[in-house]
Design a protein around this motif. Sequence first.
Motif, mmCIF file in Angstrom:
data_model
loop_
_atom_site.group_PDB
_atom_site.id
_atom_site.type_symbol
_atom_site.label_atom_id
_atom_site.label_comp_id
_atom_site.label_asym_id
_atom_site.label_seq_id
_atom_site.Cartn_x
_atom_site.Cartn_y
_atom_site.Cartn_z
ATOM 1 N N ILE A 1 43.108 44.173 44.502
ATOM 2 C CA ILE A 1 43.606 42.845 44.165
ATOM 3 C C ILE A 1 44.135 42.189 45.420
ATOM 4 O O ILE A 1 44.983 42.735 46.104
ATOM 5 C CB ILE A 1 44.717 42.921 43.116
ATOM 6 C CG1 ILE A 1 44.111 43.392 41.818
ATOM 7 C CG2 ILE A 1 45.402 41.585 42.946
ATOM 8 C CD1 ILE A 1 45.058 43.375 40.673
ATOM 9 N N GLU A 2 43.643 41.035 45.707
ATOM 10 C CA GLU A 2 44.081 40.241 46.844
ATOM 11 C C GLU A 2 44.962 39.130 46.297
ATOM 12 O O GLU A 2 44.482 38.119 45.813
ATOM 13 C CB GLU A 2 42.863 39.658 47.564
ATOM 14 C CG GLU A 2 43.191 38.821 48.769
ATOM 15 C CD GLU A 2 43.807 39.635 49.890
ATOM 16 O OE1 GLU A 2 44.768 39.141 50.494
ATOM 17 O OE2 GLU A 2 43.322 40.730 50.162
ATOM 18 N N MET A 3 46.270 39.341 46.316
ATOM 19 C CA MET A 3 47.194 38.407 45.693
ATOM 20 C C MET A 3 47.141 37.017 46.327
ATOM 21 O O MET A 3 47.246 36.038 45.632
ATOM 22 C CB MET A 3 48.618 38.942 45.764
ATOM 23 C CG MET A 3 48.823 40.219 44.963
ATOM 24 S SD MET A 3 48.435 40.045 43.227
ATOM 25 C CE MET A 3 49.785 39.018 42.729
ATOM 26 N N GLU B 1 46.705 33.158 40.405
ATOM 27 C CA GLU B 1 46.956 33.426 38.994
ATOM 28 C C GLU B 1 47.437 34.858 38.754
ATOM 29 O O GLU B 1 47.881 35.188 37.674
ATOM 30 C CB GLU B 1 45.723 33.128 38.135
ATOM 31 C CG GLU B 1 44.550 34.046 38.358
ATOM 32 C CD GLU B 1 43.621 33.647 39.498
ATOM 33 O OE1 GLU B 1 42.586 34.305 39.649
ATOM 34 O OE2 GLU B 1 43.922 32.699 40.239
ATOM 35 N N LEU B 2 47.363 35.708 39.766
ATOM 36 C CA LEU B 2 47.850 37.084 39.663
ATOM 37 C C LEU B 2 49.231 37.269 40.289
ATOM 38 O O LEU B 2 49.730 38.386 40.369
ATOM 39 C CB LEU B 2 46.862 38.052 40.310
ATOM 40 C CG LEU B 2 45.468 38.101 39.681
ATOM 41 C CD1 LEU B 2 44.572 39.061 40.438
ATOM 42 C CD2 LEU B 2 45.543 38.473 38.226
ATOM 43 N N ALA B 3 49.860 36.188 40.696
ATOM 44 C CA ALA B 3 51.168 36.270 41.353
ATOM 45 C C ALA B 3 52.224 36.902 40.452
ATOM 46 O O ALA B 3 53.193 37.478 40.938
ATOM 47 C CB ALA B 3 51.622 34.885 41.800
ATOM 48 N N LEU C 1 49.811 40.346 29.396
ATOM 49 C CA LEU C 1 48.984 40.472 28.204
ATOM 50 C C LEU C 1 47.838 39.471 28.239
ATOM 51 O O LEU C 1 46.691 39.811 27.926
ATOM 52 C CB LEU C 1 49.818 40.289 26.939
ATOM 53 C CG LEU C 1 49.055 40.412 25.627
ATOM 54 C CD1 LEU C 1 48.346 41.753 25.518
ATOM 55 C CD2 LEU C 1 49.996 40.194 24.454
ATOM 56 N N GLU C 2 48.132 38.266 28.638
ATOM 57 C CA GLU C 2 47.087 37.236 28.747
ATOM 58 C C GLU C 2 45.997 37.686 29.723
ATOM 59 O O GLU C 2 44.804 37.555 29.449
ATOM 60 C CB GLU C 2 47.701 35.914 29.213
ATOM 61 C CG GLU C 2 46.710 34.787 29.305
ATOM 62 C CD GLU C 2 47.358 33.491 29.756
ATOM 63 O OE1 GLU C 2 46.672 32.705 30.440
ATOM 64 O OE2 GLU C 2 48.538 33.252 29.438
ATOM 65 N N TYR C 3 46.404 38.230 30.852
ATOM 66 C CA TYR C 3 45.449 38.731 31.842
ATOM 67 C C TYR C 3 44.592 39.847 31.254
ATOM 68 O O TYR C 3 43.370 39.860 31.394
ATOM 69 C CB TYR C 3 46.183 39.236 33.085
ATOM 70 C CG TYR C 3 45.276 39.928 34.061
ATOM 71 C CD1 TYR C 3 44.560 39.197 34.996
ATOM 72 C CD2 TYR C 3 45.104 41.309 34.029
ATOM 73 C CE1 TYR C 3 43.700 39.823 35.879
ATOM 74 C CE2 TYR C 3 44.241 41.938 34.897
ATOM 75 C CZ TYR C 3 43.550 41.190 35.829
ATOM 76 O OH TYR C 3 42.682 41.820 36.692
#
Length: 95
Positions: A16-18, A23-25, A65-67
């Motif tokens: 994962i490249e933050m 959106e992955l922050a 959960l959304e992810y």
Amino acid sequence: MIERFARHGSIGGMLIEMTAEPELAWQEQALCAQTGADFFFPEPGSSVREAKYICRMCEMRPACLEYALANDERFGVWGGLSEKERYALRHQSGS
């Protein structure tokens, strides 16, 4: 297994490249980032009680959960739900 949800972490072997995916922050602030992966990716048949306890205290739980639902995560505890619970939720909502 995940080491940590850090800027350059690994979730189930996926890099994962933050900085490239804002959106992955949420993962940087998630309590699981400070906890061992064994809780969230237990051996088959093992308890997920500890992971769910940590999730209940985490403010990032809805984003997690959304992810998991959006990316069809099939293993581990995400957003406070086990694989079976996410499966039931997807099928209950018609996804």
